[in-house]
Design an enzyme around this catalytic site. Structure first.
Site, PDB file in Angstrom:
ATOM      1  N   TYR A 162       0.807  -1.230   0.000  1.00 11.15           N
ATOM      2  CA  TYR A 162       0.000   0.000   0.000  1.00 11.15           C
ATOM      3  C   TYR A 162       0.839   1.279   0.000  1.00 11.15           C
ATOM      4  O   TYR A 162       0.280   2.375  -0.107  1.00 11.15           O
ATOM      5  CB  TYR A 162      -0.950   0.005   1.200  1.00 11.15           C
ATOM      6  CG  TYR A 162      -1.966  -1.125   1.146  1.00 11.15           C
ATOM      7  CD1 TYR A 162      -3.036  -1.081   0.257  1.00 11.15           C
ATOM      8  CD2 TYR A 162      -1.836  -2.260   1.957  1.00 11.15           C
ATOM      9  CE1 TYR A 162      -3.952  -2.117   0.181  1.00 11.15           C
ATOM     10  CE2 TYR A 162      -2.746  -3.303   1.891  1.00 11.15           C
ATOM     11  CZ  TYR A 162      -3.805  -3.220   1.004  1.00 11.15           C
ATOM     12  OH  TYR A 162      -4.708  -4.252   0.927  1.00 11.15           O
ATOM     13  N   HIS A 176      -8.870   1.399  -5.942  1.00 10.20           N
ATOM     14  CA  HIS A 176      -8.032   0.513  -5.123  1.00 10.20           C
ATOM     15  C   HIS A 176      -6.584   0.944  -5.296  1.00 10.20           C
ATOM     16  O   HIS A 176      -6.124   1.138  -6.430  1.00 10.20           O
ATOM     17  CB  HIS A 176      -8.196  -0.952  -5.536  1.00 10.20           C
ATOM     18  CG  HIS A 176      -9.605  -1.410  -5.370  1.00 10.20           C
ATOM     19  ND1 HIS A 176     -10.187  -1.560  -4.141  1.00 10.20           N
ATOM     20  CD2 HIS A 176     -10.565  -1.673  -6.279  1.00 10.20           C
ATOM     21  CE1 HIS A 176     -11.444  -1.923  -4.299  1.00 10.20           C
ATOM     22  NE2 HIS A 176     -11.706  -1.990  -5.585  1.00 10.20           N
TER      23      HIS A 176
HETATM   24  C1  DHK Z   1      -7.675  -2.073   0.125  1.00 13.98           C
HETATM   25  C2  DHK Z   1      -7.971  -3.070   0.984  1.00 13.98           C
HETATM   26  O1  DHK Z   1      -8.110  -2.821   2.288  1.00 13.98           O
HETATM   27  C3  DHK Z   1      -8.080  -4.466   0.540  1.00 13.98           C
HETATM   28  O2  DHK Z   1      -8.964  -5.227   1.343  1.00 13.98           O
HETATM   29  C4  DHK Z   1      -8.474  -4.578  -0.919  1.00 13.98           C
HETATM   30  C5  DHK Z   1      -7.680  -2.269  -1.342  1.00 13.98           C
HETATM   31  C6  DHK Z   1      -7.551  -3.699  -1.751  1.00 13.98           C
HETATM   32  C7  DHK Z   1      -6.707  -1.338  -2.023  1.00 13.98           C
HETATM   33  O3  DHK Z   1      -5.861  -1.780  -2.792  1.00 13.98           O
HETATM   34  O4  DHK Z   1      -6.814  -0.123  -1.823  1.00 13.98           O
HETATM   35  O5  DHK Z   1      -8.416  -5.909  -1.323  1.00 13.98           O
END
Ligand code: DHK
Length: 152
Positions: free
Chosen positions: A26, A103
């Protein structure tokens, strides 16, 4: 500020943990960065933006319902609810506003359970795997949709 110049930004469960949570997936930017990026993108188009993050499905649904009264569109990253929540999808469908699904990570390159989105076909805009900058793309594309509806 009239209804047609305001967006709602919704971030679902665990997105308050951005910057701490699995940075290899992330990244290192925080929820505050996300909200700043989206607010600046909206402002560049003359839109205000109201941002909400919650780990509670009902809070998200209430905010989506309320947006019907004063927002022109919704940008949403539902987090894990993307892959599980019929009620969130129903709320988005119910309000009848244009929706952008975001996402941060490329969900299609991850576990198979992340490949299905209950939100996908109620959203007009999809931004997948572009990191935090994807929120700006989502705002840009959603505003274009709104402008097209208005012009049309
Ligand atoms: C964010 C989440 O919390 C995951 O559960 C998803 C998503 C993906 C993201 O990529 O922002 O699967």
């Amino acid at each position: 500020m009239t209804t047609d110049r305001r967006l709602l930004l919704v971030n679902g469960p665990n997105l308050n943990m951005l910057g701490v949570r699995e940075p290899g997936i992330y990244g290192s930017q925080t929820l505050a960065d996300v909200e700043r990026v989206a607010t600046e993108a909206a402002a560049a188009h003359g839109f205000a933006l109201r941002a909400l993050q919650s780990n509670h499905e009902g809070v998200l649904i209430d905010a989506i319902h309320a947006a019907r009264l004063d927002c022109a569109g919704i940008v949403i990253n539902p987090g894990g609810l993307t892959h599980t929540s019929v009620v969130l999808r129903d709320a988005l469908s119910a309000v009848g506003l244009p929706i952008a699904e975001v996402h941060i990570s490329d969900v299609y390159a991850r576990e198979e359970f992340r490949h299905h989105s209950y939100v996908h076909d109620v959203a007009l805009v999809h931004v997948i795997g572009e990191g935090v900058g994807g929120y700006a793309s989502a705002v840009d594309r959603l505003v274009a949709v709104i402008a097209g509806q208005t012009d049309g």
